[in-house]
Design a protein around this motif. Structure first.
Motif, PDB file in Angstrom:
ATOM      1  N   ARG A  93      -9.272   0.349  -2.664  1.00 35.00           N
ATOM      2  CA  ARG A  93     -10.392   0.989  -1.882  1.00 35.00           C
ATOM      3  C   ARG A  93     -11.692   0.579  -2.101  1.00 35.00           C
ATOM      4  O   ARG A  93     -12.704   0.558  -1.504  1.00 35.00           O
ATOM      5  CB  ARG A  93     -10.121   2.240  -1.901  1.00 35.00           C
ATOM      6  N   THR A 142      -5.984   3.808   5.043  1.00 30.45           N
ATOM      7  CA  THR A 142      -6.208   4.118   3.581  1.00 30.45           C
ATOM      8  C   THR A 142      -4.639   4.510   3.350  1.00 30.45           C
ATOM      9  O   THR A 142      -4.091   5.363   4.045  1.00 30.45           O
ATOM     10  CB  THR A 142      -7.024   5.368   3.352  1.00 30.45           C
ATOM     11  N   GLN A 143      -4.353   3.996   2.244  1.00 28.03           N
ATOM     12  CA  GLN A 143      -2.749   4.206   1.734  1.00 28.03           C
ATOM     13  C   GLN A 143      -3.103   4.754   0.564  1.00 28.03           C
ATOM     14  O   GLN A 143      -3.440   4.469  -0.305  1.00 28.03           O
ATOM     15  CB  GLN A 143      -2.054   2.964   1.546  1.00 28.03           C
ATOM     16  N   LYS A 144      -2.598   6.037   0.334  1.00 24.77           N
ATOM     17  CA  LYS A 144      -2.639   7.025  -0.645  1.00 24.77           C
ATOM     18  C   LYS A 144      -1.560   6.474  -1.645  1.00 24.77           C
ATOM     19  O   LYS A 144      -0.620   6.172  -1.245  1.00 24.77           O
ATOM     20  CB  LYS A 144      -2.475   8.428  -0.547  1.00 24.77           C
ATOM     21  N   SER A 145      -2.028   6.266  -2.813  1.00 26.14           N
ATOM     22  CA  SER A 145      -1.100   6.015  -3.939  1.00 26.14           C
ATOM     23  C   SER A 145      -0.323   7.080  -4.358  1.00 26.14           C
ATOM     24  O   SER A 145      -0.622   8.163  -4.361  1.00 26.14           O
ATOM     25  CB  SER A 145      -2.047   5.366  -5.286  1.00 26.14           C
ATOM     26  N   GLU A 146       1.000   6.435  -5.016  1.00 26.74           N
ATOM     27  CA  GLU A 146       1.996   7.804  -5.245  1.00 26.74           C
ATOM     28  C   GLU A 146       1.634   8.039  -6.696  1.00 26.74           C
ATOM     29  O   GLU A 146       2.145   8.907  -7.143  1.00 26.74           O
ATOM     30  CB  GLU A 146       3.292   7.116  -5.230  1.00 26.74           C
ATOM     31  N   TRP A 159      -1.145   8.490 -10.244  1.00 27.04           N
ATOM     32  CA  TRP A 159      -2.598   8.528 -10.508  1.00 27.04           C
ATOM     33  C   TRP A 159      -3.313   7.627 -11.039  1.00 27.04           C
ATOM     34  O   TRP A 159      -4.339   7.290 -10.881  1.00 27.04           O
ATOM     35  CB  TRP A 159      -2.665   9.909 -11.514  1.00 27.04           C
ATOM     36  N   ASP A 161      -5.985   3.795  -4.836  1.00 30.35           N
ATOM     37  CA  ASP A 161      -5.681   3.807  -3.356  1.00 30.35           C
ATOM     38  C   ASP A 161      -5.872   2.537  -2.678  1.00 30.35           C
ATOM     39  O   ASP A 161      -6.920   1.820  -3.114  1.00 30.35           O
ATOM     40  CB  ASP A 161      -6.522   5.038  -2.500  1.00 30.35           C
ATOM     41  N   ASN A 162      -5.294   2.265  -1.911  1.00 36.04           N
ATOM     42  CA  ASN A 162      -5.448   0.858  -1.118  1.00 36.04           C
ATOM     43  C   ASN A 162      -6.003   1.019   0.257  1.00 36.04           C
ATOM     44  O   ASN A 162      -5.693   2.160   1.014  1.00 36.04           O
ATOM     45  CB  ASN A 162      -4.239   0.042  -1.190  1.00 36.04           C
TER      46      ASN A 162
END
Length: 183
Positions: free
Chosen positions: A147, A101-105, A107, A111-112
């Motif tokens: 996600r 999981t890549q947290k988005s920078e 808001w 998330d991807n």
């Protein structure tokens, strides 16, 4: 009244079924003419390690990448020369599909989930029991999806990644094959 209630329940349940998805299909070369080799033996083996837990997905998808690659290679390359003294062996060392999981920078961006398919294949060419050439094929395929992607979108991405792995591996084997083994 009871009949109407039963009819409404049946219609409601029928509307709640899962959408139809495309079948998970990978390249297997069953419909194509095999590539015949000047060899007594064509052997394909799978020596990958099975990881049942996340982040590994090999056991959670319709066909494991190592199994798909092994079946495709077995169908693609066939021995055609008895008593030639040549042998061709392929060992699938790694075919690992993982997720992260890549947290988005920001808001406003979802998330991807990044899917990574890493693979390593060892190809050996032998003549009269002695190694002539050894080839190592290493590669990876990567795909990122939001996600909250549907199962159909995820399966489509996994299928494309596995098919790309198979196609690149077969192409590399064909390109680098010693001329003495080609028919």
């Amino acid at each position: 009244m009871i009949k109407k209630l039963c009819l409404a329940c049946c219609l409601g349940l029928a509307a709640c079924r899962a959408p139809l998805t495309e079948p998970f299909t990978v390249i297997d070369y069953r419909q194509e003419e095999p590539i015949y080799l000047a060899a007594d033996v064509v052997e394909v083996s799978d020596q990958t390690i099975r990881y049942p837990d996340l982040p590994h997905l090999e056991t959670r998808i319709p066909i494991a990448p190592a199994k798909a690659l092994k079946e495709a290679l077995m169908n693609r390359f066939q021995a055609a020369r008895d008593q030639s003294g040549n042998s061709f062996s392929v060992t699938v060392q790694t075919a690992s599909l993982t997720q992260k999981t890549q947290k988005s920078e920001h808001w406003y961006i979802l998330d991807n989930v990044e899917y990574l398919l890493e693979y390593e294949v060892i190809v050996r060419y032998n003549r009269s029991g002695y190694p002539v050439e050894t080839q190592q094929i290493i590669g990876w395929e990567k795909q990122a999806l939001p996600r909250r992607s549907s199962l159909a979108e995820k399966e489509d991405a996994w299928q494309k990644m596995i098919n790309a792995m198979i196609q690149k591996t077969v192409d590399k084997i064909q390109t680098d094959m010693p001329p003495s083994l080609q028919l």
